[in-house]
Design a protein around this motif. Structure first.
Motif, short mmCIF file in Angstrom:
data_model
loop_
_atom_site.label_atom_id
_atom_site.label_comp_id
_atom_site.label_asym_id
_atom_site.label_seq_id
_atom_site.Cartn_x
_atom_site.Cartn_y
_atom_site.Cartn_z
N ILE A 1 6.40 8.32 -4.96
CA ILE A 1 5.21 8.32 -5.82
C ILE A 1 5.31 7.21 -6.86
O ILE A 1 4.31 6.53 -7.15
N THR A 2 6.50 6.98 -7.39
CA THR A 2 6.68 5.90 -8.36
C THR A 2 6.37 4.55 -7.73
O THR A 2 5.65 3.73 -8.32
N LEU A 3 6.90 4.32 -6.53
CA LEU A 3 6.61 3.07 -5.83
C LEU A 3 5.13 2.94 -5.48
O LEU A 3 4.56 1.86 -5.54
N LEU A 4 4.53 4.07 -5.12
CA LEU A 4 3.10 4.07 -4.78
C LEU A 4 2.24 3.70 -5.98
O LEU A 4 1.26 2.98 -5.85
N PHE B 1 2.75 2.58 3.43
CA PHE B 1 2.40 3.86 2.82
C PHE B 1 1.19 4.51 3.51
O PHE B 1 0.42 5.21 2.87
N ARG B 2 1.05 4.32 4.81
CA ARG B 2 -0.13 4.85 5.50
C ARG B 2 -0.19 6.37 5.46
O ARG B 2 -1.26 6.94 5.29
N ASN B 3 0.94 7.06 5.60
CA ASN B 3 0.91 8.53 5.60
C ASN B 3 0.58 9.10 4.22
O ASN B 3 -0.25 10.00 4.11
N PRO B 4 1.22 8.64 3.14
CA PRO B 4 0.80 9.16 1.83
C PRO B 4 -0.64 8.82 1.50
O PRO B 4 -1.35 9.63 0.88
N LEU B 5 -1.11 7.64 1.90
CA LEU B 5 -2.50 7.28 1.63
C LEU B 5 -3.46 8.16 2.41
O LEU B 5 -4.51 8.55 1.90
N LYS B 6 -3.10 8.51 3.67
CA LYS B 6 -3.91 9.45 4.45
C LYS B 6 -3.96 10.80 3.76
O LYS B 6 -5.00 11.46 3.72
N TYR B 7 -2.82 11.24 3.22
CA TYR B 7 -2.75 12.53 2.53
C TYR B 7 -3.67 12.53 1.31
O TYR B 7 -4.46 13.46 1.12
N PHE B 8 -3.58 11.51 0.47
CA PHE B 8 -4.41 11.46 -0.73
C PHE B 8 -5.89 11.32 -0.39
O PHE B 8 -6.75 11.84 -1.09
N TYR B 9 -6.20 10.61 0.70
CA TYR B 9 -7.58 10.48 1.14
C TYR B 9 -8.13 11.83 1.59
O TYR B 9 -9.26 12.20 1.26
N GLN C 1 -7.09 20.36 2.91
CA GLN C 1 -5.73 20.76 2.56
C GLN C 1 -4.78 20.26 3.66
O GLN C 1 -4.45 21.00 4.58
N PRO C 2 -4.31 19.02 3.60
CA PRO C 2 -3.44 18.50 4.65
C PRO C 2 -2.07 19.16 4.59
O PRO C 2 -1.62 19.62 3.54
N GLU C 3 -1.41 19.22 5.74
CA GLU C 3 -0.09 19.82 5.82
C GLU C 3 0.95 18.84 5.32
O GLU C 3 0.93 17.65 5.63
#
Length: 84
Positions: free
Chosen positions: A31-34, A64-72, A79-81
């Motif tokens: 999260i810090t890097l993001l 960071f495609r997976n964290p960005l997909k999660y936040f999107y 409610q993503p898993e």
């Protein structure tokens, strides 16, 4: 070498080290890097031009495609898993 390139190289090594950690330990540094990435991309873009800024943005989105997909998904109200 400019400070923005040195900082970007340190960011890349930190991101690579974070990716090697087990999933439960990746959240805080990830999260810090993001959060720091857009600032670094803007800094690189201002030093070297918009083309390099776009290249840095493409590399960031790729990493960071997976964290960005999660936040999107969260922004859309889903409610993503989350992996354990």
């Amino acid at each position: 070498m400019s400070w923005s390139v040195i900082t970007a190289a340190i960011w890349v090594f930190a991101a690579t080290g974070t990716a090697l950690l087990p999933m439960r330990y990746q959240y805080v540094p990830g999260i810090t890097l993001l959060i720091l990435a857009p600032l670094l991309i803007l800094w690189l873009g201002s030093d070297f031009g918009w083309g390099w800024g776009v290249a840095a943005l493409a590399a960031f989105v790729s990493m960071f495609r997976n964290p960005l997909k999660y936040f999107y998904a969260r922004a859309r109200g889903h409610q993503p898993e989350v992996p354990k």
